[in-house]
Design an enzyme around this catalytic site. Structure first.
Site, PDB file in Angstrom:
ATOM      1  N   LYS A  21     -21.006  -1.494  -8.569  1.00  0.00           N
ATOM      2  CA  LYS A  21     -21.735  -0.349  -9.066  1.00  0.00           C
ATOM      3  C   LYS A  21     -20.359  -0.677 -10.583  1.00  0.00           C
ATOM      4  O   LYS A  21     -20.905  -0.119 -11.860  1.00  0.00           O
ATOM      5  CB  LYS A  21     -20.957   0.699  -8.709  1.00  0.00           C
TER       6      LYS A  21
ATOM      7  N   SER B 285       0.660  -0.766  -0.101  1.00  0.00           N
ATOM      8  CA  SER B 285      -0.108   0.172  -0.218  1.00  0.00           C
ATOM      9  C   SER B 285       0.887   1.743   0.022  1.00  0.00           C
ATOM     10  O   SER B 285       2.104   0.774   0.514  1.00  0.00           O
ATOM     11  CB  SER B 285      -0.241  -0.246   0.844  1.00  0.00           C
TER      12      SER B 285
END
Length: 253
Positions: free
Chosen positions: A140, A47
């Protein structure tokens, strides 16, 4: 040996590994795999947020930390991905820009992370030792109407199509598409709870008729691990989930 032993994994890397899903996945992998001395599988958190990595590292015991690796990097940086993927068997791609309002204001940035980042993960996996890549997507992405949804739909297409050009020994790619994980970072449930704790009497709702598909974080982890076990490449895993209206959810608060 748990999931890692079942599929013969050596090392697993999670992009966006300091998010809600990444932390839950790391805990599950630590709980369901055994230490085998020098052959103990590594669990690598990839990350770009050094503070989140430091905070996450502090959540685990010294024994658990001995099995974890924290790799600072961005999915926009393909040389860094190649370095991180070296020696890795399975990549779980969870890194993404996910907030819909951010995508509307910064669609180019969403493309750089969600679309170009997906391309980078695919290429880095092909250039290294990775055998399986599973990408996390969103409901979505189906008939998208927002930059976020469009970017995830494009990412899905990229990962699934990568199976066509992976070669004989290249990695297999699959996608898991699920709904809203209850209580995840930035979602309405913890946001509303914080507002209530600070004395709010009115909670903001963009559209009371908006539908959300409910999923617990443990169910999300289960779905990904099950897909890793069974995938051959080209799968799009979509769970059956209960749905609710935001208007009903805010009323329950």
């Amino acid at each position: 040996m748990g999931y890692l032993g079942f599929v013969g994994m050596k090392d697993v890397l999670i992009t966006g590994g300091t998010g809600s899903f990444g932390r839950a996945m790391v805990r599950r992998l630590l709980a369901t795999t055994e230490s085998t001395g020098p052959e103990t599988p590594r669990i690598i958190v990839y990350s770009r947020d050094e503070l989140k990595q430091a905070n996450m590292r502090a959540e685990f015991s010294w024994k658990e930390q001995s099995r974890l690796r924290f790799f600072l990097g961005d999915v926009r940086d393909i040389p860094r991905l190649r370095r991180a993927f070296d020696g890795v068997d399975v990549v779980i791609h969870a890194a993404a820009l996910k907030r819909i309002e951010v995508g509307h204001y910064n669609p180019g940035e969403m493309v750089k992370t969600n679309v170009l980042g997906a391309m980078n993960v695919i290429e880095a996996a092909q250039d290294t030792t990775v055998t399986k890549v599973i990408a996390l997507s969103s409901d979505k992405a189906y008939q998208p109407i927002s930059p976020y949804g469009c970017s995830k739909a494009m990412a899905e297409a990229l990962f699934l199509a990568a199976n066509n050009t992976r070669g004989r020994f290249g990695p297999a790619y699959a996608v898991v598409r699920y709904g809203n994980v209850a209580g995840s970072n930035g979602s309405v449930i913890p946001t509303w709870r914080r507002m209530i704790e600070t004395g709010a009497t009115v909670l903001p709702v963009t559209n009371t008729e908006c539908t959300r598909f409910f999923m617990k974080i443990d169910e999300a982890v289960d779905l990904v691990l099950q897909t890793i076990q069974t995938m051959r490449g080209g799968e799009l895993a979509i769970p059956t989930l209960p749905a609710y209206r935001l208007g009903d959810l805010v009323t329950a608060f």
